[in-house]
Design an enzyme around this catalytic site. Structure first.
Site, PDB file in Angstrom:
ATOM      1  CD  GLU A 127      37.308  33.128  38.188  1.00  0.00           C
ATOM      2  OE1 GLU A 127      36.727  33.478  37.141  1.00  0.00           O
ATOM      3  OE2 GLU A 127      38.304  32.409  38.193  1.00  0.00           O
TER       4      GLU A 127
HETATM    5  C1  LIG Z   1      44.904  35.974  45.449  1.00  0.00           C
HETATM    6  C2  LIG Z   1      44.607  36.072  43.991  1.00  0.00           C
HETATM    7  C3  LIG Z   1      44.381  34.921  43.271  1.00  0.00           C
HETATM    8  C4  LIG Z   1      44.146  34.996  41.889  1.00  0.00           C
HETATM    9  N1  LIG Z   1      44.014  33.847  41.151  1.00  0.00           N
HETATM   10  C5  LIG Z   1      44.044  33.925  39.787  1.00  0.00           C
HETATM   11  C6  LIG Z   1      44.142  32.752  38.979  1.00  0.00           C
HETATM   12  O1  LIG Z   1      44.152  31.627  39.485  1.00  0.00           O
HETATM   13  N2  LIG Z   1      44.253  32.901  37.634  1.00  0.00           N
HETATM   14  C7  LIG Z   1      44.250  34.119  37.034  1.00  0.00           C
HETATM   15  O2  LIG Z   1      44.351  34.180  35.831  1.00  0.00           O
HETATM   16  N3  LIG Z   1      44.120  35.260  37.770  1.00  0.00           N
HETATM   17  C8  LIG Z   1      44.036  35.186  39.124  1.00  0.00           C
HETATM   18  N4  LIG Z   1      43.939  36.337  39.879  1.00  0.00           N
HETATM   19  C9  LIG Z   1      43.857  37.608  39.210  1.00  0.00           C
HETATM   20  C10 LIG Z   1      42.476  38.257  39.326  1.00  0.00           C
HETATM   21  O3  LIG Z   1      41.521  37.535  38.613  1.00  0.00           O
HETATM   22  C11 LIG Z   1      42.626  39.712  38.877  1.00  0.00           C
HETATM   23  O4  LIG Z   1      43.403  40.364  39.867  1.00  0.00           O
HETATM   24  C12 LIG Z   1      41.284  40.398  38.710  1.00  0.00           C
HETATM   25  O5  LIG Z   1      40.601  39.846  37.610  1.00  0.00           O
HETATM   26  C13 LIG Z   1      41.401  41.915  38.505  1.00  0.00           C
HETATM   27  O6  LIG Z   1      42.410  42.248  37.602  1.00  0.00           O
HETATM   28  P1  LIG Z   1      43.515  43.329  38.003  1.00  0.00           P
HETATM   29  O7  LIG Z   1      44.056  42.927  39.337  1.00  0.00           O
HETATM   30  O8  LIG Z   1      44.482  43.446  36.905  1.00  0.00           O
HETATM   31  O9  LIG Z   1      42.723  44.661  38.200  1.00  0.00           O
HETATM   32  P2  LIG Z   1      42.403  45.776  37.073  1.00  0.00           P
HETATM   33  O10 LIG Z   1      41.947  45.107  35.839  1.00  0.00           O
HETATM   34  O11 LIG Z   1      43.545  46.695  37.004  1.00  0.00           O
HETATM   35  O12 LIG Z   1      41.151  46.506  37.737  1.00  0.00           O
HETATM   36  C14 LIG Z   1      41.288  47.402  38.848  1.00  0.00           C
HETATM   37  C15 LIG Z   1      39.941  47.960  39.236  1.00  0.00           C
HETATM   38  O13 LIG Z   1      39.417  48.715  38.154  1.00  0.00           O
HETATM   39  C16 LIG Z   1      38.146  48.245  37.762  1.00  0.00           C
HETATM   40  N5  LIG Z   1      38.057  48.234  36.292  1.00  0.00           N
HETATM   41  C17 LIG Z   1      38.948  47.733  35.429  1.00  0.00           C
HETATM   42  N6  LIG Z   1      38.508  47.883  34.164  1.00  0.00           N
HETATM   43  C18 LIG Z   1      37.317  48.479  34.229  1.00  0.00           C
HETATM   44  C19 LIG Z   1      36.339  48.877  33.270  1.00  0.00           C
HETATM   45  N7  LIG Z   1      36.505  48.664  31.972  1.00  0.00           N
HETATM   46  N8  LIG Z   1      35.202  49.453  33.723  1.00  0.00           N
HETATM   47  C20 LIG Z   1      34.988  49.643  35.048  1.00  0.00           C
HETATM   48  N9  LIG Z   1      35.870  49.285  35.996  1.00  0.00           N
HETATM   49  C21 LIG Z   1      37.025  48.702  35.594  1.00  0.00           C
HETATM   50  C22 LIG Z   1      38.029  46.820  38.317  1.00  0.00           C
HETATM   51  O14 LIG Z   1      36.687  46.475  38.632  1.00  0.00           O
HETATM   52  C23 LIG Z   1      38.888  46.889  39.557  1.00  0.00           C
HETATM   53  O15 LIG Z   1      38.123  47.322  40.655  1.00  0.00           O
HETATM   54  C24 LIG Z   1      44.104  36.262  41.265  1.00  0.00           C
HETATM   55  C25 LIG Z   1      44.292  37.425  42.025  1.00  0.00           C
HETATM   56  C26 LIG Z   1      44.566  37.345  43.359  1.00  0.00           C
HETATM   57  C27 LIG Z   1      44.828  38.610  44.130  1.00  0.00           C
END
Ligand SMILES: Cc1cc2nc3c(=O)[nH]c(=O)nc-3n(C[C@H](O)[C@H](O)[C@H](O)COP(=O)(O)OP(=O)(O)OC[C@H]3O[C@@H](n4cnc5c(N)ncnc54)[C@H](O)[C@@H]3O)c2cc1C
Length: 595
Positions: free
Chosen positions: A441
């Site tokens: 989220e």
């Molecule tokens: C168990 C699980 C259930 C999930 N359920 C759902 C679901 O039901 N539906 C759905 O759509 N998604 C779901 N997700 C996905 C989840 O919402 C994303 O993993 C999350 O939003 C982070 O995206 P990412 O993993 O691509 O990380 P990234 O976007 O790659 O981010 C990695 C890190 O970098 C930081 N970061 C990224 N961009 C910036 C920026 N501009 N400035 C500062 N810091 C930054 C972030 O804070 C994070 O710490 C789920 C994930 C998991 C693991």
């Protein structure tokens, strides 16, 4: 085996004594929620959570979900029957509109039940939780026909829902997403693409799953302003609303993950699946924000819920486990050793968890009431003020409650010593389950940026000024001797928050990295102030109860726990302020190659 007792009395105390829920009786559904009915509902929810859902928590974690070759997924044993009891009990729709089969009661009650459910079994609670988020989005952004066709079955609990945002190459930066939507002659769209990490994406608990999917309409602009939201059912509906042919959407794989094993986290393949636009073309992100705001409050509740259940178990263990003697001399000389609870360092951990839990629950209830005002108040001014509250505090609730919630599961594990690391006691599961709430989220760093980068200055700082004004007024009006020990530390922390805000306003426009470097500190600083404010209100209500009943030991406990929070936790505000004032210099100094 871990234990759990739903804190029904705590919720009732907050609703009646702290927030005087009766004053909201002009809102639709509130007058129906009489004190007796509210208590009956909370007690029934507690029974369901304690007796049916919690016993499946450990077995669900050990067994996990299974995917068969045909792409179907089964939830752990017992989940289907428990879900049926949940749905048959009408729990999905307690706050949903009566015209779609709901009971129309306050949304605040649903939020209270969500806490119990997540404490009992977070992986299980996510199935109905996501469905409720999807219902909220369809209610606001769906067409009349979409509402008519989908909501009654979802509110009945026969169908569930999901949110499909994330793709392998984009989670935070959804403007990069590639899933494609092609318009058909009949007005529907063909959706093609792969989503990952989709919670409750496929399972055997419900007859149908209504996926809400972000995709880009062919020819739409690049970036987030070219993204639209689609409703894509797993099973298509015949014209009469009954279940028809299978849609071209399937679960390609289950993610192998750290916790919430009982929840199916799916890779979802859309192979030209039939979907319908929800809301306006290219405005999908606006519609998705509805879902995300609901979901972010829900995720904050998960942080509280795990902290609460971990605390309950740690407190029980601390009274049972005999180790060493109290520093002031044996408290139980007839036993070979004193229980852990006599040791000040163990007390420090228990008090930290307890002081957080009670204030966090108050913050959740307060905000849930504001959500009801925002949706149901007759006058636009009240709705606007409540919306402002939600916008400002949603990232704080999501970020702070899940960061501290996770930290508290670790504290609870610490109280168990090495036994906390052993699966049998269930503490390591709480740690693993709580961890995800900081990530999904919108990772917590993104919540902090949302607060600092968007919410502070939004509408010329209207929401922030209203919040400052409310806390300042409260402090002014409660300077009497009894409240002074509580409001003085709150005033100091509020001063820190105001100084931090002024510093960011002055520096961040010219130096955006300063805002980025201080955002997480700022979010936690605001969290401390808002939790400190909640403690003042709890203490005030507890004093009022004690004035008529001196024997109310639970209320005396609140005065002590509140003191612990304002004296030992609230002063952390000054450290956050000091770090914010450092700006980005030593954070950004090293070149990227140095890492
Ligand atoms: C168990 C699980 C259930 C999930 N359920 C759902 C679901 O039901 N539906 C759905 O759509 N998604 C779901 N997700 C996905 C989840 O919402 C994303 O993993 C999350 O939003 C982070 O995206 P990412 O993993 O691509 O990380 P990234 O976007 O790659 O981010 C990695 C890190 O970098 C930081 N970061 C990224 N961009 C910036 C920026 N501009 N400035 C500062 N810091 C930054 C972030 O804070 C994070 O710490 C789920 C994930 C998991 C693991």
């Amino acid at each position: 085996m871990p234990i759990y007792r739903a804190p029904v009395d705590e919720v009732v105390f907050l609703l009646t004594d702290v927030f005087n829920v009766a004053r909201y009786d002009n809102l639709q559904g509130f007058a129906d929620a009489t004190p007796d009915l509210t208590l009956a509902i909370l007690r029934e929810a507690a029974k369901l959570c304690e007796q049916v859902i919690q016993p499946l928590n450990r077995s669900g974690d050990q067994e996990g979900c299974a995917r068969r070759d045909d792409g179907s997924v089964t939830a752990p044993q017992g989940f289907k029957e428990a879900y049926r009891r949940y749905a048959d009990g009408g729990w999905m729709g307690i706050s949903a509109p009566p015209e779609y089969g709901g009971q129309g009661l306050p949304g605040t009650l649903t939020v209270a039940v969500q806490e119990f459910m997540n404490s009992a079994n977070m992986a299980f609670a996510m199935y109905p939780g996501l469905a409720q988020g999807a219902c909220a989005t369809i209610l606001i952004h769906g067409t009349a026909e979409q509402k008519e066709r989908y909501l009654p079955r979802m509110i009945e609990g026969r169908w569930t829902g999901t949110m499909n945002l994330t793709e392998a190459h984009c989670g935070t930066d959804l403007g990069l997403l590639r899933s494609k939507a092609v318009k058909q002659a009949d007005g529907s769209f063909r959706i093609t693409g792969t989503k990952i990490f989709i919670s409750a994406g496929e399972h055997d608990l419900a007859e149908n799953i209504v996926h809400l999917v972000l995709a880009r309409i062919e020819g739409a602009p690049a970036g987030i302003r070219g993204v639209s939201l689609f409703l894509v059912p797993k099973i298509l509906l015949d014209p009469d609303g009954s279940l028809g042919a299978r849609n071209a959407v399937s679960c390609g794989a289950l993610e192998d993950k750290m916790g919430i094993h009982g929840n199916a986290t799916c890779v979802m393949n859309y192979d030209g699946a039939t979907g319908w636009l929800m809301g306006a073309e290219n405005r999908g992100i606006n519609a998705m924000f509805t879902m995300m705001n609901e979901a972010r409050l829900g995720v904050g509740v998960q942080g509280l819920a795990l902290s609460e259940v971990a605390y309950q178990n740690a407190a029980t263990y601390a009274k049972d486990r005999l180790q060493g003697r109290a520093p002031t001399g044996a408290k139980f000389p007839d036993q070979p050793a004193d229980p852990l609870v006599v040791h000040p360092d163990v007390r420090r951990m228990l008090m930290t968890m307890r002081a957080f839990n009670e204030a966090a629950r108050a913050l959740v209830m307060w905000t849930a009431l504001q959500a009801d005002v925002a949706h149901r108040a007759p006058d636009p001014a009240s709705r606007q003020a409540a919306d402002d509250h939600m916008a400002l505090l949603t990232p704080v609730i999501k970020g702070v409650l899940t960061d501290r919630g996770f930290a508290n599961t670790v504290l609870a594990q610490q109280i168990y010593g090495g036994h906390g690391y052993i699966a049998e006691h269930g503490m390591e599961q709480f740690v693993r389950d709580a961890r995800i709430a900081m990530l999904y989220e919108g990772a917590n760093g993104i919540q902090a940026l949302d607060l600092v980068g968007r919410k502070l200055a939004q509408d010329n700082g209207r929401a922030l000024q209203a919040f400052f004004g409310e806390v300042q007024d409260y402090i002014k009006q409660h300077g009497d001797a009894a409240m002074k020990p509580y409001v003085d530390p709150l005033a100091a922390a509020l001063g820190d928050l105001q100084q931090a805000t002024a510093w960011l306003m002055r520096n961040a426009p010219a130096h955006p990295d300063d805002a980025g470097a201080g955002a997480t500190d700022y979010m936690h600083l605001m969290g401390l102030v808002v939790l400190g404010y909640m403690w003042c209100r709890i203490v005030e209500a507890a004093m009022a109860r004690l004035a008529v009943d001196e024997t109310a030991a639970r209320m005396r406990g609140k005065l002590v726990t509140g003191r612990f929070f304002v004296e030992r936790m609230l002063p952390e505000a000054a450290v956050h302020l000091a770090r914010i004032r450092l700006g980005a210099a030593n954070v950004m100094e090293l070149p990227a190659e140095a890492f």
